[in-house]
Design a protein around this motif. Structure first.
Motif, PDB file in Angstrom:
ATOM      1  N   GLU A 197       0.811  -1.216   0.000  1.00 28.09           N
ATOM      2  CA  GLU A 197       0.000   0.000   0.000  1.00 28.09           C
ATOM      3  C   GLU A 197       0.845   1.268   0.000  1.00 28.09           C
ATOM      4  O   GLU A 197       0.490   2.256  -0.640  1.00 28.09           O
ATOM      5  N   ASN A 198       2.004   1.241   0.723  1.00 31.87           N
ATOM      6  CA  ASN A 198       2.906   2.394   0.696  1.00 31.87           C
ATOM      7  C   ASN A 198       3.313   2.740  -0.730  1.00 31.87           C
ATOM      8  O   ASN A 198       3.354   3.913  -1.104  1.00 31.87           O
ATOM      9  N   TYR A 199       3.585   1.677  -1.515  1.00 28.82           N
ATOM     10  CA  TYR A 199       4.015   1.896  -2.903  1.00 28.82           C
ATOM     11  C   TYR A 199       2.887   2.459  -3.742  1.00 28.82           C
ATOM     12  O   TYR A 199       3.047   3.446  -4.455  1.00 28.82           O
ATOM     13  N   THR A 200       1.736   1.833  -3.652  1.00 31.10           N
ATOM     14  CA  THR A 200       0.626   2.290  -4.498  1.00 31.10           C
ATOM     15  C   THR A 200       0.228   3.716  -4.129  1.00 31.10           C
ATOM     16  O   THR A 200      -0.041   4.537  -5.002  1.00 31.10           O
ATOM     17  N   ARG A 201       0.249   4.018  -2.831  1.00 30.12           N
ATOM     18  CA  ARG A 201      -0.126   5.362  -2.412  1.00 30.12           C
ATOM     19  C   ARG A 201       0.858   6.392  -2.976  1.00 30.12           C
ATOM     20  O   ARG A 201       0.459   7.440  -3.467  1.00 30.12           O
ATOM     21  N   LEU A 202       2.152   6.079  -2.915  1.00 29.37           N
ATOM     22  CA  LEU A 202       3.177   6.996  -3.422  1.00 29.37           C
ATOM     23  C   LEU A 202       3.044   7.198  -4.932  1.00 29.37           C
ATOM     24  O   LEU A 202       3.025   8.321  -5.433  1.00 29.37           O
ATOM     25  N   LEU A 203       2.929   6.058  -5.631  1.00 28.09           N
ATOM     26  CA  LEU A 203       2.988   6.150  -7.087  1.00 28.09           C
ATOM     27  C   LEU A 203       1.691   6.676  -7.693  1.00 28.09           C
ATOM     28  O   LEU A 203       1.657   7.043  -8.871  1.00 28.09           O
ATOM     29  N   SER A 204       0.623   6.736  -6.896  1.00 31.40           N
ATOM     30  CA  SER A 204      -0.617   7.276  -7.440  1.00 31.40           C
ATOM     31  C   SER A 204      -0.712   8.779  -7.180  1.00 31.40           C
ATOM     32  O   SER A 204      -1.648   9.433  -7.607  1.00 31.40           O
ATOM     33  N   ARG A 205       0.279   9.299  -6.478  1.00 30.07           N
ATOM     34  CA  ARG A 205       0.246  10.728  -6.157  1.00 30.07           C
ATOM     35  C   ARG A 205       0.955  11.523  -7.259  1.00 30.07           C
ATOM     36  O   ARG A 205       2.120  11.269  -7.553  1.00 30.07           O
ATOM     37  N   GLN A 247       6.375   4.733   4.669  1.00 28.84           N
ATOM     38  CA  GLN A 247       6.272   5.287   3.328  1.00 28.84           C
ATOM     39  C   GLN A 247       7.642   5.732   2.801  1.00 28.84           C
ATOM     40  O   GLN A 247       7.972   5.512   1.641  1.00 28.84           O
ATOM     41  N   ALA A 248       8.446   6.332   3.686  1.00 30.96           N
ATOM     42  CA  ALA A 248       9.787   6.763   3.293  1.00 30.96           C
ATOM     43  C   ALA A 248      10.624   5.568   2.853  1.00 30.96           C
ATOM     44  O   ALA A 248      11.374   5.646   1.871  1.00 30.96           O
ATOM     45  N   SER A 249      10.456   4.438   3.554  1.00 31.64           N
ATOM     46  CA  SER A 249      11.199   3.237   3.167  1.00 31.64           C
ATOM     47  C   SER A 249      10.786   2.794   1.772  1.00 31.64           C
ATOM     48  O   SER A 249      11.625   2.453   0.930  1.00 31.64           O
ATOM     49  N   ALA A 250       9.503   2.829   1.490  1.00 32.10           N
ATOM     50  CA  ALA A 250       9.017   2.439   0.168  1.00 32.10           C
ATOM     51  C   ALA A 250       9.607   3.368  -0.892  1.00 32.10           C
ATOM     52  O   ALA A 250      10.051   2.939  -1.960  1.00 32.10           O
ATOM     53  N   PHE A 251       9.629   4.658  -0.588  1.00 30.73           N
ATOM     54  CA  PHE A 251      10.182   5.648  -1.506  1.00 30.73           C
ATOM     55  C   PHE A 251      11.665   5.361  -1.780  1.00 30.73           C
ATOM     56  O   PHE A 251      12.128   5.427  -2.910  1.00 30.73           O
TER      57      PHE A 251
END
Lengths: 362, 308
Positions: free
Chosen positions: B70-78, B278-282
């Motif tokens: 979810e961290n990834y999808t949230r980041l990449l959908s922004r 989220q930062a880790s996913a980034f």
């Protein structure tokens, strides 16, 4: 027609005098060997001709045009270096084509292909054109380097020890190819080498250079008949000239440490160097009147003949003899220097001098 | 010694073959492997692990919840995240191109012998040795729209003062100039090393064969130094991609968040908002991009190696 003329060429690197008043001229289609020991100034001479080095004094003329101040790319000479000057980033074909694609010598691409194919055929490397440089052996690289020089048909080819990195067999076959190459194209060639046999095999004329000075420039026959300098004798011949320190006494010339006297001037005078081509030294295996005794120090078998080194005290010479001559290592041997066959050189300067009968120029 | 040799052979034979060669190899490598795993693998694996959690280091007591990708999808959908990638891409392209054009040209000029060359070379290397934050503030003052030296020169030339750091388009170029100023010396250094490695024979032969200086540069110098230049390019590319210090010092990411690079945004997520997961996913996304870029260049390099 005079293609190349060097006059009074001098060059020094710091304290080292690399060239001193070098004069040299070459006719069209001539092959000149520049023969001299390492560090004699061969490479510097070639670099001055090519324009890679600016002489301190003197001038370089190509086709009666003074090019002393002209840049290398406008001189129309080609150099084959001792190391291989090939570009590892390009294929064999592109390396040979390099000069014909450069701004100065540019040709249409179909002509480039034709010329490269022809040069490659001359040097028998047609099958290597697609290879990369690092896939080639030393001999193949050298052929590519020669083909690259050949493809442009320059006014003068400068070959700087092009064969010295190769083994004997390759050297001999490439010697033949270089010779065929210039005979086919009528090229003017300077071949710098420290190796007398390869120079003699290729050249029509020889310039002998030592310590930056040209000692003599003549055909091989002329040099054999009339060597101008002791150093010339040491450079020419295989084996080279036998030289014996000697003294002028009232009775003639006495070779130091040998019971051997040669005709000389009537009055006593200083020391000199007596030189003789090994082929002219007379040998016998039995004690004979008028012969000096020496000892066979070493023998080299060369297949159909052998080379022996004879020593007496500090004197020594090398000579090629028949295989069946009874001269094993350690055997005594008797030799004689026919008076009409010797040359006299100044002991200090090495210059030719005349002290009575010597061999006459043919 | 002569007696010692048979003696040592005898002991070698005396060792029972209880331990196999493989085990011995393993034993010798174990310490190095352990250090490698500890130093490289552990941080990386923990990063991957954190990137799947809803977790903040500000509030560890609250615990962490596994949320998968979810961290990834949230980041990449922004969209704002994508904008950061585009901005970073523009910055990387501009600064690396400037660094290479200037760096290779200067290195080529340094090939000639002239008085004071070595001194000049040393001075030219200095910017590279400064701390990025220092460089950032240095240029921030120079680009100051009211009293900076750059605008002083601009007015001397008869133009109106430019708001260098307040307009996103201008700020990009201001930071490109600062970054290029700092890192062109690195390109000069490597290009110089590459050029010096080319045998003079090859250049001289090319000159005799009619090559003009420009022809020699494009046909001899550049191809021959390509392997080293490629490495320099890769290093500069990765470094530029990670740039955040200069933006931090010069623009603070502003105006708004228009001049935030990817690395800058990552820092913000991690240490302003403290969204650790989220930062880790980034960070993982950035890592994947950098590894991808590196792989392209490693491929290029090995191809080049095969050619040479």
């Amino acid at each position: 027609m005079t293609v190349l003329r060097l006059s009074g060429l001098s060059k020094s690197f710091g304290a080292k005098q690399a060239l001193l008043d070098v004069d040299l001229s070459m006719e069209e289609g001539e092959v000149l060997a520049l023969l001299g020991p390492t560090g004699a100034g061969k490479t510097t001479t070639l670099r001055c001709i090519a324009g890679l080095e600016k002489p301190d004094r003197g001038s370089v003329h190509l086709d009666n045009r003074d090019v002393t101040a002209t840049s290398p790319r406008e001189r129309d000479v080609a150099v084959v270096f001792e190391g291989f000057n090939l570009l590892p980033t390009l294929s064999v074909f592109d390396n040979i084509a390099f000069p014909l694609r450069s701004p100065v010598y540019r040709r249409p691409e179909d002509e480039v292909r034709r010329e490269v194919a022809q040069a490659a055929a001359t040097l028998r490397i047609g099958h290597l054109l697609d290879r990369r440089i690092e896939q080639l052996s030393g001999g193949e690289k050298q052929r590519v380097a020669i083909a690259r020089a050949l493809v442009r048909r320059p006014r003068v080819y400068l070959l700087d020890e092009p064969l010295s990195a190769l083994d004997l067999k390759l050297r001999e076959s490439l010697q033949g190819e270089i010779k065929a190459m210039y005979q086919a194209t009528g090229a003017t060639v300077i071949y710098a080498s420290h190796d007398y046999p390869s120079a003699a095999a290729i050249a029509t004329r020889m310039a002998l250079i030592e310590k930056g000075r040209i000692l003599q420039c003549a055909t091989i026959g002329e040099i054999i008949a009339d060597p101008r300098h002791a150093a010339v004798g040491r450079l020419v011949g295989s084996p080279s000239m036998a030289q014996f320190p000697a003294h002028v006494t009232g009775q003639g010339i006495e070779i130091d440490g040998l019971p051997m006297r040669l005709p000389g001037p009537g009055e006593a005078g200083g020391s000199l160097l007596v030189g003789i081509w090994p082929e002219d030294i007379e040998l016998t295996t039995r004690p004979t009147d008028g012969y000096a005794e020496g000892r066979v120090w070493a023998t080299d078998f060369r297949g159909r003949d052998k080379a022996i080194e004879v020593r007496v005290g500090s004197q020594r010479f090398r000579k090629v003899v028949e295989l069946d001559l009874q001269a094993q290592q350690g055997d005594p041997i008797w030799f004689r220097l026919p008076p009409g066959r010797v040359f006299h050189f100044d002991a200090a300067t090495g210059e030719r001098i005349d002290h009575g009968p010597t061999r006459r120029a043919a | 010694m002569r007696q010692a040799i048979p003696a040592s052979r005898a002991t070698a034979h005396a060792v029972p073959k209880a331990i196999s060669d493989r085990t011995i190899c393993g034993l010798f490598m174990a310490p190095a492997l352990a250090i490698l795993i500890l130093m490289v693998a552990y941080p990386f694996i923990s990063l991957l692990y954190y990137s799947t959690l809803n977790f903040s280091i500000l509030n560890p007591a609250k615990g962490s919840e596994f949320i998968g990708l979810e961290n990834y999808t949230r980041l990449l959908s922004r969209e704002s995240v994508w904008e950061r990638f585009v901005f970073t891409g523009q910055f990387v392209l501009a600064t690396v191109v400037v660094q290479f054009c200037v760096g290779v040209a200067v290195a080529y000029a340094f090939q000639r012998n002239f008085r004071g060359r070595d001194l000049l070379f040393t001075i030219a290397m200095l910017p590279m040795m400064l701390c990025p934050i220092v460089v950032g503030f240095l240029w921030r003052y120079m680009f100051n729209s009211e009293w900076g030296v750059v605008n002083y020169l601009v007015t001397l030339l008869g133009f109106v003062k430019i708001d260098w750091l307040g307009v996103p388009g201008n700020a990009l170029w201001a930071v490109v100039i600062a970054d290029a100023w700092m890192w062109t010396p690195f390109v000069i250094l490597l290009a110089t090393a590459a050029f010096r490695g080319i045998p003079t024979d090859i250049n001289e032969a090319a000159e005799i064969d009619g090559a003009s200086p420009f022809f020699r540069f494009t046909r001899v110098t550049l191809p021959m130094s390509m392997p080293i230049l490629l490495i320099a390019f890769l290093l500069r590319l990765i470094d530029a991609f990670k740039q955040s210090d200069l933006f931090f010092a010069m623009t603070g990411g502003g105006p708004g968040s228009d001049t935030e690079t990817v690395a800058f945004r990552l820092g913000k997520i991690a240490f302003s908002h403290f969204y650790t997961g989220q930062a880790s996913a980034f960070a993982v996304i950035m890592l994947v991009i950098i590894i991808g870029l590196s792989l392209i260049f490693v491929r290029l390099l090995t191809q080049q190696g095969r050619q040479d």
